[in-house]
Write an enzyme that holds these catalytic residues in place. Structure first.
Site, PDB file in Angstrom:
ATOM      1  N   CYS A  93     -21.713   9.390  17.784  1.00 24.49           N
ATOM      2  CA  CYS A  93     -21.757  10.135  16.353  1.00 24.49           C
ATOM      3  C   CYS A  93     -20.618   9.742  15.547  1.00 24.49           C
ATOM      4  O   CYS A  93     -20.642   8.944  14.774  1.00 24.49           O
ATOM      5  CB  CYS A  93     -21.487  11.757  16.847  1.00 24.49           C
ATOM      6  SG  CYS A  93     -21.875  12.710  15.538  1.00 24.49           S
ATOM      7  N   HIS A 224     -25.346  12.916  21.397  1.00 26.92           N
ATOM      8  CA  HIS A 224     -24.202  13.001  22.211  1.00 26.92           C
ATOM      9  C   HIS A 224     -24.800  13.204  23.768  1.00 26.92           C
ATOM     10  O   HIS A 224     -24.979  14.042  24.092  1.00 26.92           O
ATOM     11  CB  HIS A 224     -23.606  14.257  21.670  1.00 26.92           C
ATOM     12  CG  HIS A 224     -23.017  14.551  20.710  1.00 26.92           C
ATOM     13  ND1 HIS A 224     -21.433  14.115  20.622  1.00 26.92           N
ATOM     14  CD2 HIS A 224     -23.256  14.809  19.454  1.00 26.92           C
ATOM     15  CE1 HIS A 224     -21.070  14.388  19.202  1.00 26.92           C
ATOM     16  NE2 HIS A 224     -22.253  14.585  18.372  1.00 26.92           N
ATOM     17  N   GLU A 226     -22.637  12.832  26.240  1.00 23.42           N
ATOM     18  CA  GLU A 226     -21.776  13.703  26.947  1.00 23.42           C
ATOM     19  C   GLU A 226     -22.090  15.211  26.936  1.00 23.42           C
ATOM     20  O   GLU A 226     -21.538  15.905  27.514  1.00 23.42           O
ATOM     21  CB  GLU A 226     -20.180  13.444  26.550  1.00 23.42           C
ATOM     22  CG  GLU A 226     -19.789  14.020  25.091  1.00 23.42           C
ATOM     23  CD  GLU A 226     -20.445  13.602  23.920  1.00 23.42           C
ATOM     24  OE1 GLU A 226     -21.252  12.769  23.944  1.00 23.42           O
ATOM     25  OE2 GLU A 226     -19.859  14.006  22.637  1.00 23.42           O
TER      26      GLU A 226
END
Lengths: 275, 793
Positions: A93, A224, A226
């Site tokens: 990002c 993302h 994560e």
């Protein structure tokens, strides 16, 4: 904060990033050591790291343009050497925006800015957009994706206002294709490419969600991973194969802690290390 | 004797009044004379500025405090800290042998600033509320945003839309950049908010009980010297008079008031947050006791006097040490401005260098933000006096208690006369047609545009996101199955008819919403939005609302803890919500409820899941359509028969739903609220993946039941549940045991239609795809891309 990053994944904390903690957590869940690297720590410490992640957020307040100021930070000189040594670098990002602004991506001409991450273009809305999307794994060029198979459909969340990969130069696109650099593309839950919103959530060229350098060790991705590293993080009404897995975990909390669709980005490092 | 006093003593009222208004003070002549009494002489300008802020309604709760303490239960076995400090705290899970995980929650309004400067006003709303939670030593894990805007189709429609868009942008800009996920919120559009929008904000945080930080100078300061450190943005004159601005009617055109709106900076806040964490961790490692509090209304003077007094100390400040923005500011401005992104720490003298090094060197505050940093601005003193010096002169000197004592009023209340009538139902109307209007109305239709504008994923704890269920759910502790659920509610249409019910029903609905995801309602906070309390009828509305909230908290109670109330641990009162025409907003108590989920893997979305499931209604629809979406949209009237809170029924139904989660039966669950049963069913069908349909036979409700439209549109707060087929007997037994009514609504089929029948008679049929289209696009005109950007004014 650590005195040594030897053998660890360093997650760089520029002022204003906000995904450093969950990025460290996800890397650790993949079985690697990881620590936050504050931007003004001695640059030589970074050189020892196993890999470097530039996490999401708003480094330096997105002043001027997202990623620009961080891309000029002194630590980036060290990171440039690190990347040119073939060591793994991942920008997520805002981290992707930094890598593009630093000219690491697409990296056809090192440190030359050949791409931009422009404001989202969406039908019927504008600005920041946060949602779960599907991306398709392409080729087998990228070190961060060696645990995915070509054609895998991966549900991941996005959250950004400027995530549209764009270039005016057709040659850049052709070269990226030739080098298998467009390694993540927005797609439907069954893997079909559709350039319209919301399948392509920001109008990105070639539905690009993630682009690596020609060598495959540096990856800039807008979604993302994560935030998709455990099953519990996946919405239970998501379309596609992951829905079945996620719904099977309902009323079974131990399964909720199983691997999510994004963990393999971090786990790929282990495969990379162990061959 | 300090210099530069304002002369009040011996002056006639008219002259005092004139000089107060010259200085732009809001305090009354009588209050100014009270200041003279307390200080024992004419006050200095700085002192009077401090009192003007501290005695504003916003800071002092001078009209509300007696009513709040009369009615609201604040104690229960899970409460660690009730109202009093910046946020409330409950424990929700054990953390090892001797410690607990705690939830920290705070709730505020930022109504007036958002009306005049929507983006900045709303952003500072988020900025302020997260500080209240951070300063307890907690990590903020979410925010929620209950919003009330004017009628988008009314006279001020364009302005209301512009304000709504600005507010949502402000909330997104701040929360997204700070890295705090949005866990939920709600939006109501109504003409009653045309001149005064409501922007309420809730922040929730996590901390272990042993790591809670108090907003006071620690007792250790009796033995070793303590210093006061100010950290953050350089002080300027932004937000000067903000508390006073929140404490008067929004009368003017707003131009002059814009200076009272603070300037937000989520970037600086993010860096401060990381640095604060480092400071608190280091203090913990070294066993150093610190006090920590954010700067809000009243700025430096307020924070330092409150911290000192709460610890039983005094303080001596030197304004020359305060880091200032470029500009020339008077001692009054430096003492009381509400510049954002600042905190105050009380730390032992020998820990000062460590603290300054973390902020100024490790995190380079002065380098990354011009003028920012951490600076020692004063000393804690054992003597209980409070003194401020500036350029070698004393500009304030009083006993510290004088500043913090506060002020209180007994406001007059007068029962409001309200006449509401029930409409006569028109038998020629078609339920099928009417529902299309309901499902696409702005108050019912999907707020997807808004939810997708907020980051719901950051921090990686989300299990259920805004729009997926009645409450947002997070998995707060890594590796644990404990979940936390949050909801905000407050339907102003009920309070307008009966302010008591408005308060009581807001608590009921918030509690219902967290129960719908399997959570035990564990605490509430209240944000009480009303008009000018100096009007007896408004004060009555407030009094009744608080009475209703208190009754509901005791009536529903803490499920599983017999005899304990649902505790109120924090809250906020916002009076003077009335605009230029003088019309007050409808009474709007907004409740945030936090619930604890034993096992978040049992929390499900509202969407239908499986073909063959049975769908049940828990609770009976009553003739309670007053204030309903149906009456307002179709009959253009409020009606009179609003829902009547029945706490025993409410408690039993909530308990039944929690029991069903515990048994692992729930596949989907949704409470009945605006739009009634049919709206709830449609919402459950609209998001189903794969598509599923249902046929409801109203004969199930029996022969003596209400008319079909009343059954379908009544807003009695019941639940719809999707359960596996074949367990009907167990379901009936559970409901009988809990003394709740149960109606079988039908079985899910793969044909995506919603049908309503009465025996053999077909009453209505809708294609779910069509309902989805209307529902998803109902707010397009408000939030969708607009060709021409409308400016706020």
């Amino acid at each position: 904060m650590q005195d040594s990053f030897s053998g660890k994944v360093a997650v760089i904390q520029f002022p204003g990033v906000n995904c450093e903690s969950e990025s460290v957590r996800a890397v650790r869940a993949a079985g690697l050591e990881s620590e936050i690297f504050r931007w003004n720590m001695p640059p030589q410490l970074l050189g020892e790291a196993l890999a470097v992640i530039l996490p999401g957020g708003f480094s330096y307040q997105d002043r001027i343009r997202a990623g620009v100021v961080a891309a000029k930070d002194t630590i980036m000189d060290k990171l440039s050497d690190f990347a040119r040594d073939g060591k793994p670098v991942l920008g997520i990002c805002n981290g992707a925006q930094v890598l593009v602004e630093a000219g690491f991506i697409p990296g056809l001409h090192w440190e030359k800015i050949d791409l931009a991450l422009a404001p989202n273009v969406m039908s019927d809305r504008e600005g920041y957009y946060c949602n779960w999307v599907h991306v398709r794994a392409e080729g087998n060029n990228c070190l961060w994706m060696n645990k995915y198979k070509e054609g895998d459909v991966i549900p991941l969340p996005i959250a950004h206002a400027e995530g549209r990969f764009v270039t005016k130069d057709e040659d850049i696109i052709n070269d990226m294709h030739k080098n298998n650099q467009i390694v993540l593309r927005y797609c439907t839950e069954v893997g079909d490419l559709d350039s319209s919103f919301p399948v392509n959530p920001n109008g990105s060229v070639e539905n690009a969600a993630g682009i690596c350098n020609p060598e495959g060790n540096v990856l800039a991705m807008m979604p993302h991973p994560e935030r998709a590293s455990w099953l519990r993080q996946v919405p239970e009404d998501i379309s596609g194969k992951w829905k079945t897995k996620r719904r099977n975990a309902c009323c079974r909390p131990e399964i909720m802690e199983d691997e999510g669709p994004g963990l393999a980005f971090f786990a790929s490092l282990i495969r990379e290390m162990t061959g | 004797m300090p210099k530069g006093t304002v002369s009040i003593k011996g002056k006639p009222d008219s002259e005092v009044k004139e000089s107060l208004s010259e200085y732009g003070f809001n305090i009354t002549v009588a209050e100014a004379r009270r200041v003279v009494e307390l200080v024992g002489r004419d006050p200095t300008l700085v002192e009077l500025t401090i009192f003007n802020t501290m005695w504003s309604e916003h800071c002092s709760y001078k009209s509300s405090s007696k009513v709040l303490s009369e009615f609201l239960p604040t104690k229960a076995s899970n409460v660690v800290m009730g109202p009093g400090e910046d946020a409330g705290v409950i424990r929700f899970a054990p953390a090892g042998k001797d410690d607990s995980y705690c939830l920290v929650i705070a709730h505020e309004s930022h109504n007036h600033p958002s009306q005049v400067l929507p983006v900045e006003g709303a952003a500072t709303g988020i900025g302020g509320i997260v500080r209240d939670v951070y300063c307890m030593g907690a990590d903020v894990v979410g925010v929620l945003d209950p919003l009330r805007f004017g009628d988008p189709n009314g006279e001020n429609g364009q302005e209301s839309i512009a304000i709504a868009r600005g507010v949502i942008d402000g909330i997104a800009q701040y929360g997204n950049a700070l890295g705090v996920p949005n866990l939920g919120g709600d939006i109501i559009f109504d003409g009653g908010y045309d001149e005064n929008c409501l922007v309420n904000v809730v922040a929730v945080g996590l901390v272990k009980e042993s790591r809670l930080i108090r907003s006071r100078v620690p007792i250790e300061a009796k033995k070793i010297p303590y210093k006061l450190i100010l950290v953050g943005k350089p002080t300027d004159d932004s937000g000067f008079g903000g508390a006073a601005f929140a404490s008067e009617d929004l009368a003017g055109e707003g131009e002059a008031d814009r200076g009272a709106v603070q300037v937000p900076d989520p970037f600086l806040k993010r860096v401060l947050t990381v640095a604060n964490r480092r400071v608190l961790d280091l203090a913990h490692e070294k066993g150093v006791k610190v006090g920590f509090k954010d700067l809000g209304a009243g700025g430096i003077a307020c924070v330092t006097s409150e911290m000192a007094d709460a610890g039983g100390f005094g303080a001596r400040l030197n304004l020359d040490q305060v880091n200032l923005a470029t500009g020339d500011y008077s001692p009054s401005v430096i003492s009381c401005s509400e510049t954002q992104e600042r905190y105050c720490l009380a730390v032992p003298e020998d820990f000062v260098d460590d603290v300054l090094a973390i902020y100024n060197e490790d995190y380079e505050l002065p380098h990354i933000y011009h003028g920012a940093g951490a600076f020692v601005i004063g000393d804690v003193i054992n003597e209980k006096s409070y003194r401020i010096e500036s350029e070698g002169e004393v500009v304030c000197e009083t006993p510290v208690k004088v500043i913090t004592t506060g002020i209180s009023y007994d406001r007059e209340k007068k029962t409001g006369k309200r006449i509401f009538n029930e409409p006569e139902l028109d038998p020629a109307r078609s339920i099928e047609e009417d529902f299309l209007k309901i499902i696409s109305s702005p108050n019912i239709a999907s707020k997807n545009y808004v939810f997708r504008h907020y980051d719901s994923e950051v921090q990686g704890r989300a299990v259920i996101r805004p729009g997926e269920a009645d409450a947002g759910v997070i998995a707060p502790i890594h590796g644990s199955k404990i979940g936390l659920a949050f909801s905000v509610d407050g339907n102003s249409y009920y309070g307008r008819v009966d302010p008591y019910q408005g308060g009581a029903l807001a608590v009921c609905e918030a509690a219902r919403n967290v129960a719908a995801v399997g959570a035990v309602p564990s605490t509430i906070t209240d944000c009480l939005n009303y008009g000018n309390p100096e009007y007896p009828e408004i004060f009555w509305e407030f009094y009744e609302g608080v009475r209703g909230i208190g009754d509901a908290c005791r009536g529903i109670g803490l499920i599983g803890k017999e005899g304990e109330p649902l505790p109120v641990v924090s809250g906020n009162v916002s009076f003077y919500n009335q605009g230029k025409s003088g019309k007050a907003i409808p009474p709007t108590p907004v409740i945030a409820c936090a619930g604890v989920v034993e096992d978040y893997s049992r929390s499900r979305s509202i969407f239908f899941k499986e073909e063959g499931s049975s769908v049940f209604l828990i609770g009976e629809p009553l003739d309670e359509l007053g204030g309903s979406e149906y009456y307002r949209q179709i009959y253009n009237t409020s009606g009179a028969n609003i829902p009547q809170a029945d706490f025993i029924r409410e408690r039993n139904q909530i308990k039944t739903v929690i029991d069903m989660h515990g048994l692992g039966w729930i596949r989907a669950c949704h409470d009945i609220s605006q739009g009634g049963l049919i709206t709830a069913l449609a919402e459950m069908a609209i998001g189903a993946n794969p598509a599923l349909g249902l046929t409801v036979d109203l004969d199930e409700f029996g022969r003596t039941a209400l008319e079909p439209e009343k059954l379908l549109f009544s807003e009695t707060g019941n639940f719809v549940v999707e359960l596996p087929g074949g367990i009907e007997r167990e379901v009936l037994a559970l409901c009988a045991r809990n003394r709740v009514k149960l109606f079988r609504l039908g079985q899910l089929v793969s044909r995506p239609k919603l049908n309503i029948t009465a025996g053999n008679e077909r009453l209505a049929t809708w294609d779910i795809a069509k309902l989805r289209d209307l529902y998803m696009n109902g707010c397009r005109g408000i939030f969708g891309k607009q060709e021409r950007r409308i400016s706020a004014r």
